[in-house]
Design a protein around this motif. Structure first.
Motif, short mmCIF file in Angstrom:
data_model
loop_
_atom_site.label_atom_id
_atom_site.label_comp_id
_atom_site.label_asym_id
_atom_site.label_seq_id
_atom_site.Cartn_x
_atom_site.Cartn_y
_atom_site.Cartn_z
N ALA A 61 16.34 43.75 -21.70
CA ALA A 61 15.10 44.05 -22.12
C ALA A 61 14.47 43.17 -22.82
CB ALA A 61 15.66 45.04 -22.59
N GLY A 62 14.74 41.63 -23.16
CA GLY A 62 13.74 40.85 -23.44
C GLY A 62 13.20 40.43 -23.00
N ILE A 63 13.85 40.77 -21.63
CA ILE A 63 13.25 39.72 -20.57
C ILE A 63 11.67 41.26 -19.64
CG2 ILE A 63 12.48 38.82 -17.85
CD1 ILE A 63 15.75 37.85 -18.19
N ALA A 64 12.06 42.47 -20.10
CA ALA A 64 10.81 43.34 -19.38
C ALA A 64 10.10 43.21 -20.34
CB ALA A 64 12.06 44.60 -19.72
N VAL A 65 10.24 43.10 -21.66
CA VAL A 65 8.65 43.56 -22.27
C VAL A 65 8.11 41.99 -22.69
CG1 VAL A 65 8.56 43.12 -25.22
CG2 VAL A 65 10.82 45.01 -24.31
N ALA A 66 9.17 41.01 -21.87
CA ALA A 66 7.94 39.77 -21.92
C ALA A 66 6.97 40.20 -20.85
CB ALA A 66 9.11 38.47 -21.63
N ALA A 67 7.69 40.68 -19.45
CA ALA A 67 7.36 40.57 -18.06
C ALA A 67 6.04 41.18 -18.34
CB ALA A 67 8.21 41.03 -17.32
N TYR A 68 6.11 42.34 -18.83
CA TYR A 68 5.24 43.33 -19.46
C TYR A 68 3.60 43.03 -20.21
CZ TYR A 68 2.73 48.22 -20.75
OH TYR A 68 2.32 49.53 -20.44
N VAL A 69 4.34 41.68 -20.59
CA VAL A 69 2.42 40.85 -21.77
C VAL A 69 2.28 39.40 -21.20
CG1 VAL A 69 2.36 40.10 -24.11
CG2 VAL A 69 2.95 42.33 -23.29
N LEU A 70 3.40 38.36 -21.58
CA LEU A 70 3.04 37.46 -20.47
C LEU A 70 2.24 36.73 -19.32
CD1 LEU A 70 3.72 34.93 -21.72
CD2 LEU A 70 5.48 34.19 -20.42
N PRO A 71 3.04 37.53 -18.57
CA PRO A 71 1.92 36.77 -17.38
C PRO A 71 0.59 37.03 -17.48
CG PRO A 71 3.46 38.39 -16.37
CD PRO A 71 3.85 38.81 -17.55
N GLY A 72 0.23 38.04 -18.71
CA GLY A 72 -1.22 38.07 -18.52
C GLY A 72 -1.98 36.61 -19.31
N ALA A 73 -1.28 35.87 -20.09
CA ALA A 73 -1.78 34.72 -20.13
C ALA A 73 -1.69 33.40 -19.38
CB ALA A 73 -1.12 33.89 -21.22
N LEU A 74 -1.02 33.65 -18.02
CA LEU A 74 -0.88 32.72 -17.15
C LEU A 74 -1.98 33.26 -15.77
CD1 LEU A 74 1.05 30.84 -14.92
CD2 LEU A 74 1.80 32.35 -14.28
N GLY A 75 -2.61 34.87 -15.51
CA GLY A 75 -3.49 35.15 -14.84
C GLY A 75 -4.53 34.30 -15.39
N ALA A 76 -5.09 34.89 -16.92
CA ALA A 76 -6.19 33.87 -17.45
C ALA A 76 -6.48 32.54 -17.37
CB ALA A 76 -6.22 34.30 -19.14
N LEU A 77 -5.49 31.60 -17.02
CA LEU A 77 -5.51 30.73 -16.14
C LEU A 77 -6.06 30.02 -15.61
CD1 LEU A 77 -2.88 29.02 -18.97
CD2 LEU A 77 -5.88 29.11 -19.74
N ILE A 78 -4.72 30.84 -14.64
CA ILE A 78 -5.02 30.27 -13.30
C ILE A 78 -6.30 31.22 -12.33
CG2 ILE A 78 -2.64 29.54 -13.03
CD1 ILE A 78 -2.18 32.08 -11.87
N LEU A 79 -6.86 32.01 -13.24
CA LEU A 79 -7.29 33.09 -12.09
C LEU A 79 -9.06 33.06 -12.41
CD1 LEU A 79 -5.01 36.82 -11.98
CD2 LEU A 79 -5.41 35.14 -9.84
N GLY A 80 -8.95 32.25 -13.44
CA GLY A 80 -10.69 31.81 -13.48
C GLY A 80 -11.49 31.65 -12.73
N ARG A 81 -11.06 31.00 -11.11
CA ARG A 81 -11.91 30.54 -10.52
C ARG A 81 -12.90 31.88 -10.29
NH1 ARG A 81 -10.00 26.26 -6.43
NH2 ARG A 81 -10.31 25.25 -8.21
N TRP A 82 -11.90 33.40 -9.57
CA TRP A 82 -12.32 33.89 -9.15
C TRP A 82 -12.84 35.27 -9.82
CZ3 TRP A 82 -7.91 31.05 -7.92
CH2 TRP A 82 -7.72 30.48 -6.60
#
Length: 436
Positions: A61-82
Motif C-alpha cells: 500500500a505504501g509503495i502504491a501510494v508513492a507510485a501514484y505521486v512520486l514519479p511526477g517529480a522525476l518526470g518534471a526533471l528528466i522530461l523538461g527538454r521535450w
C-alpha cells in the motif's frame, strides 16, 4: 511585520468569471477529474491491500501510494527538454490521455487476472510520470483568458473544487468499495481524465504569440533552489513544510488498516474519515478570510503542532468517534496552511524570481508525502496502524519546537549581520518570533 489579511472576494469577480464561456465549459470537467482523484485516495490503497501478500499488505500500500505521486517529480526533471516548449493546452491533453490509458488498464488487467503487485505499481507509476506537467498546464491554461485580477479568482474556484473533491470523493469511494472492486473505481478516475482530455482538446483558446507552457518555471527551478538555499528564512520554511508532508504521508496507508484491522469496519467508515478531514479543511480555509492580522510564522508552526495533536486520538481504538473528531480538527488546521506558507514566500522571495522559487519548492515538496507513505507502509508490517498514526502526529508536534529553535538561531545571525554591515533593522515575522 508580515501579516495576512486576505480580502473576501466580491460577488462581482465571480460573476464576470462565470460569464466567460470557456471557463464555464472547462470547470465541470476539472471538477469531475478532481472527484475521480478524490475517489482514488481510497481505491489505490484499498486495492493494494487486496493484492498484497499476507504480512506485506502495508508495504505494498505504501509503495502504491508513492507510485501514484512520486514519479511526477522525476518526470518534471528528466522530461523538461521535450515538454517545456509545449503549450499549456497540449500538456494537459497529453497528461490526461496518458492517465486515462494507464489507469484504465488497471480494471481490465484485474478482470483478466494479470494485475500482479508489480503490474499494479508499474501502471500507477507510469500514469503519474507526466502529471506534474499536466498540473502546470492546468494553471497556465487560463493565462491568456483572464487579466491578472481575474486569475486569482479563477485559482480560488479551482482550489475550492479540489477541497470539495476531498470531501465527496473518499466518501463516495467508501460506499462503492462495498459494491464493486476498487479496481473499477480507479477505472472511473481514468474515465474522468478521458473526458478532460476530450473537452480540452475541443476547446478553442485565445491565440497567444508564445506558447503558454511551463518552460520558464521549470528551466528556472535550479535558480529558484539557489535562492532558497541562500535565504535561511525561505529554506527553513521549505524544510518545515517538507517534514510536515513527510509526517502526513504514512496517514494515507495507515488509516485504511486502522479502519479494517482495529475498528473492524469497512470502506464506508474510511470514506467518512476523509470526508471529516475535508470538511474541516474547507472550514479552516474559509475562516482564513475572516482573519484581520495573523502572524505567519507562529501560525505555521502552530498549525503543524495542532495537526499533530489531532492525530493523537488514534491511540484509542475502542470507538471511531475520538479519532474522527481529532482528524476533523487536523483538517481544520490544515486548510489555511498552504495559503499562509505561500504568503510568506511571496513576501520574502525576490519578485522577479518568484515563479522560479515556487517551481523549486513544488519539485522538492512533491517527494515528501510519497516517501512518508512508503515508510509508513513498511512500518505497518512491523508495528500497527495506531502506532504509525500517533507517531506521525508526534513527529508533527516535534517540528514546532525545532522550528522555534531555528527561528532564534536565525534571529541572532540576522542581528549580527546587521551589526557588521550597518543595515537598518527590518522587522519580520521570523525575526520577531525569534526575539520573543
Amino acid at each position: 511585520m508580515f501579516s495576512v489579511a486576505p480580502g473576501r472576494p466580491a460577488p462581482g469577480p465571480y460573476r464576470s468569471l462565470f460569464a466567460d464561456r470557456t471557463f464555464r465549459r472547462l470547470l465541470p470537467v476539472f471538477a469531475l477529474s478532481d472527484l475521480g482523484d478524490g475517489m482514488s485516495v481510497i481505491a489505490v490503497a484499498w486495492l493494494a491491500f487486496a493484492l498484497g501478500p499476507d504480512g506485506g499488505q502495508g508495504a505494498l500500500a505504501g509503495i502504491a501510494v508513492a507510485a501514484y505521486v512520486l514519479p511526477g517529480a522525476l518526470g518534471a526533471l528528466i522530461l523538461g527538454r521535450w515538454m517545456r516548449r509545449l503549450p499549456a493546452r497540449r500538456l494537459l491533453v497529453i497528461d490526461s490521455t496518458s492517465r486515462a490509458v494507464l489507469l484504465g488498464a488497471v480494471p481490465f488487467a484485474h478482470v483478466a487476472g494479470l494485475l500482479t503487485p508489480a503490474v499494479y505499481v508499474g501502471l500507477l507509476g507510469a500514469s503519474s510520470l507526466l502529471h506534474a506537467w499536466g498540473q502546470a498546464g492546468k494553471h497556465a491554461l487560463f493565462v491568456p483568458l483572464f487579466s491578472d485580477d481575474r486569475r486569482l479568482t479563477a485559482n480560488s474556484v479551482l482550489s475550492t473544487s479540489l477541497w470539495t473533491a476531498t470531501i465527496a470523493g473518499p466518501a463516495l469511494a467508501g460506499l462503492l468499495v462495498g459494491v464493486v472492486s476498487p479496481a473499477w473505481i480507479i477505472g472511473f478516475d481514468a474515465a474522468t481524465f478521458a473526458v478532460l482530455a476530450f473537452q480540452i482538446g475541443r476547446t478553442v483558446l485565445p491565440h497567444v504569440p508564445e506558447p503558454v507552457g511551463v518552460a520558464a518555471p521549470v528551466a528556472g527551478a535550479q535558480r529558484g533552489l539557489g535562492i532558497l538555499l541562500r535565504r535561511p528564512e525561505l529554506l527553513g520554511l521549505l524544510v518545515v513544510t517538507w517534514v510536515f508532508n513527510l509526517a502526513f504521508g504514512p496517514v494515507e496507508v495507515a488509516l485504511p488498516l486502522f479502519v479494517t484491522g482495529n475498528l473492524h469496519a469497512g470502506a464506508g467508515l474510511l470514506g467518512a474519515y476523509w470526508a471529516a478531514f475535508g470538511i474541516g479543511a474547507v472550514v479552516g480555509a474559509l475562516s482564513l478570510g475572516a482573519a484581520k492580522r495573523l502572524p505567519l510564522w507562529p501560525a505555521i508552526l502552530g498549525i503543524i503542532a495542532g495537526h499533530g495533536i489531532g492525530m493523537l486520538p488514534f491511540a484509542l481504538t475502542h470507538s471511531p468517534v475520538p479519532s474522527m473528531v481529532g482528524f476533523a480538527f487536523a483538517g481544520l488546521l490544515y486548510g489555511p496552511y498552504s495559503a499562509l506558507s505561500i504568503t510568506l514566500i511571496q513576501g520574502r522571495a525576490p519578485a522577479e524570481a518568484l515563479t522560479s522559487v515556487l517551481a523549486a519548492r513544488s519539485a522538492v515538496l512533491l517527494t515528501a508525502s510519497p516517501l512518508g507513505a512508503a515508510l509508513g507502509g513498511f512500518l505497518l508490517d512491523r508495528t500497527g496502524a495506531p502506532a504509525v498514526l500517533v507517531g506521525s502526529g508526534a513527529l508533527m508536534i516535534a517540528v514546532a519546537p525545532a522550528g522555534v529553535l531555528a527561528l532564534k538561531l536565525f534571529g541572532r545571525r540576522t542581528r549580527r549581520r546587521r551589526e557588521r554591515t550597518g543595515e537598518p533593522p527590518e522587522q519580520t515575522h521570523m525575526s520577531a518570533a525569534a526575539s520573543r
